[in-house]
Design an enzyme around this catalytic site. Structure first.
Site, PDB file in Angstrom:
ATOM      1  N   HIS A 106       0.813  -1.224   0.000  1.00 58.22           N
ATOM      2  CA  HIS A 106       0.000   0.000   0.000  1.00 58.22           C
ATOM      3  C   HIS A 106       0.847   1.275   0.000  1.00 58.22           C
ATOM      4  CE1 HIS A 106      -3.368  -2.569   0.263  1.00 58.22           C
ATOM      5  NE2 HIS A 106      -3.448  -2.687   1.578  1.00 58.22           N
ATOM      6  N   HIS A 177     -10.212   0.613   0.584  1.00 61.38           N
ATOM      7  CA  HIS A 177      -9.953  -0.512   1.481  1.00 61.38           C
ATOM      8  C   HIS A 177     -11.043  -0.651   2.554  1.00 61.38           C
ATOM      9  CE1 HIS A 177      -7.571  -3.538   3.520  1.00 61.38           C
ATOM     10  NE2 HIS A 177      -6.529  -3.333   2.720  1.00 61.38           N
ATOM     11  N   GLU A 313     -11.520  -5.191  -2.895  1.00 58.68           N
ATOM     12  CA  GLU A 313     -10.684  -4.080  -3.343  1.00 58.68           C
ATOM     13  C   GLU A 313     -10.431  -4.213  -4.842  1.00 58.68           C
ATOM     14  OE1 GLU A 313      -7.170  -3.926  -0.552  1.00 58.68           O
ATOM     15  OE2 GLU A 313      -8.291  -5.648   0.245  1.00 58.68           O
TER      16      GLU A 313
END
Length: 346
Positions: A106, A177, A313
């Protein structure tokens, strides 16, 4: 309809953070904050008309300063994992933050877009959040202008629209998310939710949840959600892929993905009767069953722990930059990043 604005908190440097609340005539209400472009809450009626908040999160800004599970967060510039926290574009190697074993997850835990204060423009029943990211930010090349917009329709569709332009070739692979629990964020574990994925293939992983580069069929394996089944039905099966990630945390390859908006998933929660359909124009979706949610206190003093929420996601495949056979999320001059994801409730 319309947007209501209220103060959500004050950052350590004195800047105020605001919540923007979208609502429709059916009682659906989405609350977004400009810190991290985070979806904080989502009220959805059940079959009797009772409204519950169906996403995990925190009541106060301070909860999002840590947010190790990325509740509700807008992830960027790159979602998911990049092997060895490095990549090469146009003959140059770029080093990223090493924050997930030897890999990058991320983009950056503390500097990612989910920890930045976004600019905001209100619409009729939408909110558009923007920021600028300089060349070299978090190790990624290119000066970027980043936009994400949330809008809520009268047919209970929460639409997320992304646009990123960059002045150099770079990775752009955004996602949201949010952890969903259609029984309500306080209602416990999600194994009884019924899930169908329009994905007959997935990308298996090695230790560290890095894809092998293969794209394999789900048929005959616990990864098969082509027909609706409980999330928990096979989650503890004697399956090496599930053991590697403590349950489902895999990229599924969307059938027929061609850059147009398609229905990719449906989730049902039997007790409440709530249903959610997911649409996207992206080629993949990470189904994460919340296996590693930390033990912590969320909104309304709810107790959060593993498998009390799940994520869908939408994305380009993890570590695509190291696998030429995967769709590539490389954008830059003359090629902007644009994507749409919709979560629609019944």
């Amino acid at each position: 309809m319309g947007v209501r604005k209220e103060k959500f908190g004050t950052m350590k440097d004195g800047r105020d953070v605001y919540a923007y609340i979208l609502s429709n005539a059916n009682g659906v209400q989405a609350k977004i904050i400009n810190y991290g472009a985070i979806l904080v809450s989502l009220l959805v009626p059940d079959r009797t008309g009772r409204k519950d908040d169906v996403v995990l999160g925190f009541d106060h800004l301070e909860g999002y300063y840590g947010n190790g599970s990325f509740f509700g967060a807008t992830i960027g510039p790159n979602a998911n994992r990049i092997a060895d926290a490095s990549f090469e574009i146009d003959g140059r190697t770029y080093q990223l933050d090493v924050n997930d074993g030897v890999n990058n997850l991320h983009s950056h835990i503390e500097k990612g877009y989910h920890k930045q204060l976004w600019n905001v423009e209100e619409g009729d029943n939408s909110v558009t959040l923007t920021l600028e990211s300089k060349d070299g930010d978090m190790g990624f090349p290119g000066n970027k202008k980043v936009m994400v917009s949330y809008s809520l329709s009268e047919d209970n569709a929460l639409k997320l629209t992304y646009h990123v332009s960059a002045d150099a070739n770079t990775i752009v692979n955004m996602t949201n998310h949010t952890y969903f629990n259609l029984g309500g964020h306080q209602s416990g574990r999600i194994e009884d939710h019924l899930l169908q994925l329009h994905a007959s293939r997935y990308t298996p992983v090695v230790a560290g949840a890095i894809p092998t580069g293969e794209i394999v069929p789900v048929a005959g394996t616990p990864m098969d959600f082509t027909r609706m089944k409980p999330i928990g039905q096979d989650i503890n099966a004697d399956c090496e892929q599930l053991k590697l990630t403590q349950g489902y945390d895999h990229n599924f390859v969307i059938d027929g993905a061609d850059g147009t908006l398609k229905e990719i998933a449906e989730v049902q929660e039997p007790k409440s009767g709530r249903k959610m359909k997911v649409f996207t124009d992206l080629p993949g979706v990470q189904f994460y069953a919340g296996n590693c949610i930390g033990e912590e206190t969320g909104k309304d003093n709810a107790s959060y722990s593993p498998r009390k929420g799940f994520c869908l996601e939408t994305q380009y495949y993890p570590d695509h930059i190291h696998h030429a056979n995967f769709p590539q999320a490389i954008f830059g001059p003359g090629k902007d990043y644009d994507s749409v994801t919709v979560y629609q409730f019944e």
